[in-house]
Design an enzyme around this catalytic site. Structure first.
Site, PDB file in Angstrom:
ATOM      1  N   ARG A 132       0.832  -1.298   0.035  1.00  0.00           N
ATOM      2  CA  ARG A 132       0.109   0.039   0.063  1.00  0.00           C
ATOM      3  C   ARG A 132       0.970   1.328   0.057  1.00  0.00           C
ATOM      4  NH1 ARG A 132      -2.863  -2.824   4.104  1.00  0.00           N
ATOM      5  NH2 ARG A 132      -4.684  -4.029   2.929  1.00  0.00           N
ATOM      6  N   LYS A 154       2.858  11.933 -10.517  1.00  0.00           N
ATOM      7  CA  LYS A 154       2.234  11.013 -10.897  1.00  0.00           C
ATOM      8  C   LYS A 154       2.830   9.684 -11.413  1.00  0.00           C
ATOM      9  CE  LYS A 154      -0.544  14.215 -13.923  1.00  0.00           C
ATOM     10  NZ  LYS A 154      -1.018  14.819 -15.260  1.00  0.00           N
ATOM     11  N   GLU A 196       9.829  20.266 -23.619  1.00  0.00           N
ATOM     12  CA  GLU A 196       8.998  20.481 -22.486  1.00  0.00           C
ATOM     13  C   GLU A 196       9.461  21.836 -21.724  1.00  0.00           C
ATOM     14  OE1 GLU A 196       6.207  18.789 -21.986  1.00  0.00           O
ATOM     15  OE2 GLU A 196       6.582  17.085 -23.324  1.00  0.00           O
ATOM     16  N   LYS A 238       7.851  24.258 -13.088  1.00  0.00           N
ATOM     17  CA  LYS A 238       7.029  23.276 -12.975  1.00  0.00           C
ATOM     18  C   LYS A 238       6.653  22.950 -11.525  1.00  0.00           C
ATOM     19  CE  LYS A 238       4.993  18.736 -14.335  1.00  0.00           C
ATOM     20  NZ  LYS A 238       5.259  17.508 -15.042  1.00  0.00           N
ATOM     21  N   GLU A 248      -4.478  18.592 -10.787  1.00  0.00           N
ATOM     22  CA  GLU A 248      -5.048  19.055 -12.312  1.00  0.00           C
ATOM     23  C   GLU A 248      -6.522  19.707 -12.288  1.00  0.00           C
ATOM     24  OE1 GLU A 248      -4.066  17.469 -16.593  1.00  0.00           O
ATOM     25  OE2 GLU A 248      -2.888  16.468 -14.908  1.00  0.00           O
ATOM     26  N   ARG A 252      -2.842  23.395 -12.954  1.00  0.00           N
ATOM     27  CA  ARG A 252      -1.938  22.445 -13.746  1.00  0.00           C
ATOM     28  C   ARG A 252      -2.199  22.189 -15.296  1.00  0.00           C
ATOM     29  NH1 ARG A 252       0.338  17.135 -10.591  1.00  0.00           N
ATOM     30  NH2 ARG A 252       1.496  16.372 -12.469  1.00  0.00           N
ATOM     31  N   ASN A 256      -0.440  21.504 -20.363  1.00  0.00           N
ATOM     32  CA  ASN A 256      -0.884  20.711 -21.447  1.00  0.00           C
ATOM     33  C   ASN A 256      -0.917  21.586 -22.691  1.00  0.00           C
ATOM     34  OD1 ASN A 256      -1.966  18.271 -20.315  1.00  0.00           O
ATOM     35  ND2 ASN A 256      -3.675  19.230 -19.599  1.00  0.00           N
ATOM     36  N   HIS A 259      -0.119  20.164 -26.341  1.00  0.00           N
ATOM     37  CA  HIS A 259      -0.409  18.424 -25.961  1.00  0.00           C
ATOM     38  C   HIS A 259      -1.576  18.000 -26.633  1.00  0.00           C
ATOM     39  CE1 HIS A 259       3.259  18.557 -23.508  1.00  0.00           C
ATOM     40  NE2 HIS A 259       3.236  17.242 -23.483  1.00  0.00           N
ATOM     41  N   HIS A 263      -0.654  15.298 -28.834  1.00  0.00           N
ATOM     42  CA  HIS A 263      -1.247  13.860 -28.430  1.00  0.00           C
ATOM     43  C   HIS A 263      -2.071  13.447 -29.819  1.00  0.00           C
ATOM     44  CE1 HIS A 263      -0.917  14.384 -23.851  1.00  0.00           C
ATOM     45  NE2 HIS A 263       0.213  13.606 -24.299  1.00  0.00           N
ATOM     46  N   HIS A 275       6.826  11.696 -28.793  1.00  0.00           N
ATOM     47  CA  HIS A 275       6.182  12.544 -28.135  1.00  0.00           C
ATOM     48  C   HIS A 275       6.645  14.155 -28.069  1.00  0.00           C
ATOM     49  CE1 HIS A 275       3.591  14.179 -24.890  1.00  0.00           C
ATOM     50  NE2 HIS A 275       4.581  14.535 -24.198  1.00  0.00           N
TER      51      HIS A 275
END
Ligand SMILES: NC(=O)c1ccc[n+]([C@@H]2O[C@H](COP(=O)([O-])OP(=O)(O)OC[C@H]3O[C@@H](n4cnc5c(N)ncnc54)[C@H](O)[C@@H]3O)[C@@H](O)[C@H]2O)c1
Ligand SMILES: [Zn+2]
Length: 378
Positions: A132, A154, A196, A238, A248, A252, A256, A259, A263, A275
């Protein structure tokens, strides 16, 4: 190099990321890799440390870290997996988890993720789920992971339904970033990371963007001071954004930028474009969208296009990528609301156009028109 402050060869700068559980430090500086065993054993004490990395990074850095930790009398488990996105799946997660159980890692253990974004996501998810959740230390080794993936907590895995569809928020206890590690990457891998960094400058800091622009050659060519300054500038941006909005819900989403189209272009090229290349193109085209709508200062798309070309990437849609396919994929973006793609638009370089929750719906016809106007001529 222009004269923006850097950590220099001895300076370490520490940024903090605020998160639900408190906050964690991101130590950035040339030479921090050498200090890692000390930092880890001092700040994240554990009965055993599990060092997880891909086989490439293991060859370059694995032994140095493991020997350093053992030199501090720490017990270390060293596990590797094949390099590449293909390892970011439940099979590798299960294999690594079982190996940790076999090796006797317990609740008082900690995971050290040493590697690029794949390692951060995979080893991070192992740490998030092991009994956990055990403490995670992230040591990013690709430029992309230093400026982007290592900040924000993340973790996740890919499935046959898409990328990053299984995962968890599991903030690390500490991130240790040594920009010097980026010298063994290829020039193309450094360019992937710089995309980025360009995004960070484009959305929030024109001064930083200009700095990157002036130092593109040095950074791509692995000049350590240029790498140090690029990483430090991006980490500053960041960490600030993520600290304000961990989950998000709001700010945040500005990360994107580039993106939504990026994407979709990545998918429409059947992942023939990386990417970074897809997002680079996505930023140029989203700037052009904003200009078309009268939201973005004119000339913004041209300036981004110049930067992107100097990174060795395209600023127009390759002929083989159908504009209509891109439009279709924007509707299946994870961040689309009820199928309507939403865009982060710039007001100008360094400033976001604030809309409802930072993002704007854009009529499909406008997207279609802009894409068609920017297909590469052969
Ligand atoms: N969690 C997040 O917030 C987040 C954000 C952005 C991207 N990501 C994820 O990151 C991944 C992409 O990251 P990446 O580009 O770092 O991929 P990666 O981890 O596969 O690294 C790219 C390649 O560089 C090699 N490498 C790494 N460090 C090296 C070094 N110092 N010297 C030589 N070679 C080195 C690796 O072995 C690999 O072959 C994607 O899976 C993406 O989904 C996650
Ligand atoms: Zn990205």
């Amino acid at each position: 190099m222009s004269d923006r402050p850097t950590g220099g060869s001895s300076g370490v700068r520490t940024f903090r990321v605020e998160c639900g559980e408190g906050s964690y430090p991101v130590h950035v500086g040339l030479g921090t890799f050498e200090a890692l065993p000390d930092l880890v054993t001092g700040s994240v004490p554990a009965h055993r440390y599990a060092v997880l990395c891909d086989d490439n990074v293991d060859r370059i850095l694995g032994a140095r870290l493991v020997d350093g930790l053992r030199g501090m009398a720490a017990e270390v488990i060293r596990l590797t997996f094949p390099a590449g996105e293909a390892s970011k799946n439940r099979h590798e997660w299960a294999r690594l988890t079982d190996s940790l159980l076999d090796a006797g890692l317990a609740r008082d253990g900690a995971v050290i993720a040493l590697g690029g974004g794949v390692t951060g996501d995979l080893a991070g998810f192992v740490a998030a789920t092991f009994m956990r959740g055990v403490p995670l230390v992230y040591v990013p080794t690709s430029l992309l992971a230093m400026v982007d993936a290592s900040i924000g907590g993340k973790t996740g895995l890919d499935t046959t339904h898409g990328k990053n569809l299984v995962g968890a928020f599991h903030p690390p206890r500490m991130v240790v970033t040594d920009p010097r590690l980026a010298v063994t990457l290829s020039r193309e891998q450094r360019a992937e990371g710089l995309v980025e960094a360009v995004k960070h400058g484009a959305i929030l800091d024109d001064g930083y963007l200009t700095h990157i622009e002036e130092n593109i050659e040095a950074t791509l060519g692995a000049d350590v001071d240029a790498l140090g300054a690029a990483v430090e500038g991006s980490v500053a941006i960041k960490t600030r954004v993520v600290s304000q909005d961990e989950r998000e819900q709001g700010l945040r989403s500005v990360l994107n930028f580039g993106h939504t189209l990026g994407h979709a272009i990545e998918a429409a090229s059947d992942f023939g474009l990386s990417h970074g290349a897809a997002v680079a193109l996505g930023m140029v085209l989203e700037a052009r969208l904003g200009e078309h709508l009268g939201v973005t200062e004119s000339g913004t798309g041209d300036r981004l296009a110049g930067i992107v070309r100097r990174l060795g990437m395209r600023d127009r849609l390759p002929e083989a990528v159908e504009p209509e396919a891109v439009v279709t994929f924007t509707g299946s973006d994870k961040k689309a609301r009820r199928g309507a793609p939403r865009y982060v638009l710039l007001e100008r370089l360094g400033a976001i156009a604030a809309g409802e929750g930072w993002v704007h719906p854009v009529p499909l016809d406008v997207v279609r028109t802009v894409l068609r106007e920017h297909v590469e001529a052969d």
